[in-house]
Structure formats: C-alpha cells, structure tokens
Design an enzyme around this catalytic site. Structure first.
Site, PDB file in Angstrom:
ATOM      1  N   ARG A 276       0.854  -1.195   0.000  1.00  0.00           N
ATOM      2  CA  ARG A 276       0.000   0.000   0.000  1.00  0.00           C
ATOM      3  C   ARG A 276       0.888   1.243   0.000  1.00  0.00           C
ATOM      4  O   ARG A 276       1.342   1.702   1.036  1.00  0.00           O
ATOM      5  CB  ARG A 276      -0.926  -0.014   1.215  1.00  0.00           C
ATOM      6  N   GLU A 348      -5.197  -8.919  -2.741  1.00  0.00           N
ATOM      7  CA  GLU A 348      -5.691  -8.327  -3.991  1.00  0.00           C
ATOM      8  C   GLU A 348      -4.544  -7.836  -4.871  1.00  0.00           C
ATOM      9  O   GLU A 348      -3.623  -7.170  -4.403  1.00  0.00           O
ATOM     10  CB  GLU A 348      -6.627  -7.161  -3.678  1.00  0.00           C
ATOM     11  N   SER A 351      -8.512  -5.525  -9.746  1.00  0.00           N
ATOM     12  CA  SER A 351      -9.972  -5.424  -9.748  1.00  0.00           C
ATOM     13  C   SER A 351     -10.405  -5.137 -11.177  1.00  0.00           C
ATOM     14  O   SER A 351      -9.879  -4.216 -11.813  1.00  0.00           O
ATOM     15  CB  SER A 351     -10.464  -4.291  -8.834  1.00  0.00           C
ATOM     16  N   ARG A 390       2.675  -4.819  -6.731  1.00  0.00           N
ATOM     17  CA  ARG A 390       2.164  -5.999  -6.046  1.00  0.00           C
ATOM     18  C   ARG A 390       2.556  -7.283  -6.778  1.00  0.00           C
ATOM     19  O   ARG A 390       2.738  -8.331  -6.153  1.00  0.00           O
ATOM     20  CB  ARG A 390       0.647  -5.904  -5.888  1.00  0.00           C
TER      21      ARG A 390
END
Length: 426
Positions: A276, A348, A351, A390
């Site tokens: 993050r 995650e 999306s 990520r």
C-alpha cells in the site's frame, strides 16, 4: 451518474438498489427536487409564451394609437423579463442541486452481484495454481527485498512513509514486469497502448467517479489539478463528450503509468513493504463498448488479467465482490487475489469492473447504433492487469530460495537480459 428519467419511472427499484448497497432511500428526495425543478421550467415556458404574445401586441396597440395599452404591455413585458431572470437563476441552481445529489450516489449493483456488507461476504469463483510447498520458512517481500535492492529507508528520507526506492536488479525486474504485461495485452489481446498524462483537471475525475465523493483520497496540485489514482481516469475520458461510431466498438486501451493515492482511512494498514504505497505503477485496461457486449467484455478483461498471473506461475483466486465491497462506480467487480507465501494468504492484485453506463452519463459518452438516429450511452469497463508493485511482491515471495535469492520466472528472462536469479547483496 444515474438516469433521472429511469428514477422517475422506477423509484422503488432505485431505492432497492441503494438498499443492496447498504444505503438509505433517495428516490423521494430526488423526485421532490426534480418536481420543483420541472415546475420552474414550466413556469418559465409559460412566461416566455406570454412575453412573446405581449411583445407582438405592443406593435398592434401602437399602430391603432392606443398608447396607454402599448405602455401597459411594455410594463408587463419588463416585469416578465425581471421575473424570468429570477426564475432562470432558480432553474440553474435547481439543475446544479439535482446533479450534486446524483453525483454523490454510487452505481447500482447488477442483479447477479452477491449480497453482503463487507469483504467477508465476497464469493470465491475459482482458483488457479497450487501454492508452493517450501522446505524453509518463507519470508515476506520487505525482508527479502532488503538484500536485493528494495530500499525503504532512503525513500522515507526523500518522501516519508509509503514510498520505496528500487535499485539495480530490482528496478529492472519492475520494468520487466511492466513491459511483459504491455506486450501481452497489445500483441495478444488487442489492446492499444496509450501514454497519457498523470496530472488532470477536475472534469476527468468527475467523469470516472473519483470526484466529488473521494477528494480526500487524491493528491492535488497548487494549481487546482490532480495526480491520477489510476490510468482508468485518463483512458476512459478519452471518449468523453463524444458520439462514437458503433463500428469502432469495442475500444480497448492499455497504459502503464504512475499512480498516486493518499490512502486516506488506511492508517495502520500495510504500513510495511510495497502493498500500500502513495506512489505506485500499474498497467491498466479500459474497454468502451455497447450495452449488449459489456458482460462478455467483462469476462474477457478478467481473463486477460488472469493470464498474466498464469504465465508468471503465480497461484491466485477470483472473487465476485459483494454489494457492500464494490467500488463507487462499479456495477459488478471481480477481484484477483494472488497467493503471498510470506503472509500466508491471498492479497488483492487486480480489480476488473463493469460500470455499465454510469461513467458514460457523467462523461457524456455516447454511440449511435447502426441504422438508428438516436444515440445511446456506451458502457465502460476497467481493470488492473496488473498492479506492477504488487506483482513484484508476489514474484519475490513465490520464487524465493532458502539463501535469499529469487528465481526469475521464465517469461521475464528475455526482459532481464537473460538473468535467471536475483542475487542478494552480501
């Protein structure tokens, strides 16, 4: 943005959609404001008609020598003009008030979106790949990365928390990931590569739904512009205020950009590592299509994102987000979560959302169906394919070795000059 005409005709269905989002009914408030607005419009039209009628009568009165009648009519016209000026201001304000209400209401969930209040109610659709069985205790990426060129201390000195400096082989691996993703999406999946600004005006952010509701999540400039939180903003808005030819649809675009998020409300979450960050890189996919094609396009886009993970050999799962966990503009969303052995859980990494005509109404993006005079709103879709930082994290954790080295996935080696292993600095 919601269709006001549809709300008038389906107030109960509108409120039912909001209830699935966990929101209070809004139809009555909207329709009350709309009724007042339309009453103002009707009164203005009536006054306009009377002004035109009186203006014509003035000439007749003068021609017949009835100066008193002519003066009375002129006085009436002056009064009407004054009243109309006041009502026009009321009309403008009423229009702005309705738009402000509608702008703050999220998209309604699709009928097939699972009901739920939070991420705990998301539904797993499928899994791919088996998590690797380690014969040693796998480390988290920030511990591995410290000896491989991942430098959080220098980044903190330069910029504060939630930033990272990548050096040497780590910087090249991140670049390799982005190039690999772009090549796949352009050469195999038919997306057009774009290079768009990372600083935008208000309008694009209103168009895709970040403004006005999520202003606190954005970084602004002193000149009143904004750093983009995702290339969805710029790619989607390339079709704003346009009427597209149906033959050009679907339009598929991809871009690799820096992204910036203030991470408002995330205090204490993922404070370590690269999960993050305030500044990160992402390869984004955006499709603009017809209502009839949008569901198939959503499945296709999700499959494109999944293929990146498959070719990298990274285990993942696909979740259908519930009504309480979807983003503001989404009508339906699939999340991809990659397995991180250092954390021992799925996280995650993408999306993929279908927004229906929600963004198109805000952007005024339409198309004209072949053989029809009337235009219709397009449907827009967006997805991460993938979040590069990520993905870097997932590669490090899944391909780590006991000595702290990291094997480079086969598909990335051509982008790494043939390098096969990231070697720790002694």
């Amino acid at each position: 943005m919601h269709d006001l005409k549809w709300i008038r005709e389906n107030p109960a269905a509108f409120d039912a959609g909001l209830a699935r989002r966990g929101l209070a009914p809004m139809a009555e408030t909207i329709l009350r404001q709309d009724e007042s607005f339309r009453a103002t419009v009707t009164e203005l039209q009536s006054l306009q008609a009377r002004r035109n009628e009186a203006s014509k009568a003035i000439g007749g009165a003068k021609k017949s020598g009835d100066d008193a009648q002519a003066q009375a009519l002129m006085d009436e016209v002056a009064t009407i003009k004054e009243k109309m000026a006041q009502l026009e201001e009321v009309q403008r304000q009423g229009e702005q008030d309705i738009a402000a209400i509608l702008m703050a209401i999220p998209n309604l969930p699709g009928d097939d979106v699972p009901a739920g209040a939070s991420e705990d109610d998301n539904q797993e659709i499928r899994r791919w790949g088996e998590p690797r069985a380690f014969d040693f205790e796998p480390k988290e990426h920030d511990i591995l990365g410290a000896r491989l060129g991942m430098d959080f201390e220098t980044a903190a000195k330069l910029s504060g928390a939630r930033f990272c400096v990548l050096r040497g082989q780590m910087a090249r691996l991140e670049r390799a990931l982005a190039q690999f993703m772009l090549n796949m999406h352009t050469e195999q999946h038919g997306y057009t590569e774009m290079n768009t600004p990372v600083i935008v005006r208000d309008e694009p952010l209103y168009g895709t739904g970040q403004l006005p509701k999520f202003k606190e999540d954005l970084f602004g400039t002193t000149e009143g512009r904004w750093l983009i939180p995702t290339a969805e903003v710029t790619l989607t808005n390339t079709v704003s205020d346009q009427i597209l030819d149906a033959a050009t649809l679907p339009i598929r675009m991809t871009a690799f950009t820096l992204c910036f998020r203030s991470e408002a409300g995330s205090a204490g979450k993922d404070t370590r590592g690269m999960i993050r960050q305030h500044q990160f890189e992402k390869v984004e996919l955006v499709s603009v299509t017809t209502p009839e094609q949008s569901e198939d396009e959503h499945q296709r886009m999700t499959a494109c994102a999944e293929e990146v993970l498959q070719k990298l050999g990274l285990p993942y799962r696909v979740l259908a987000l519930c009504t309480g966990d979807m983003g503001f503009s989404a009508q339906k969303t699939y999340d991809l979560e990659v397995w991180l052995p250092g954390q021992g859980k799925y996280r995650e990494i993408s999306s993929c959302s279908n927004t229906g005509d929600f963004q198109a109404r805000r952007m005024k993006a339409r198309y004209r169906p072949e053989g029809e005079k009337q235009t219709r709103f397009v449907h827009t879709l967006n997805g991460s394919a993938l979040a590069v930082g990520r993905t870097l994290v997932a590669v490090l954790e899944n391909y780590q070795q006991a000595d702290g080295s990291v094997v480079i996935p086969d598909v990335l080696r051509p982008y790494m000059g043939g390098l096969e292993v990231l070697t720790p600095n002694v």
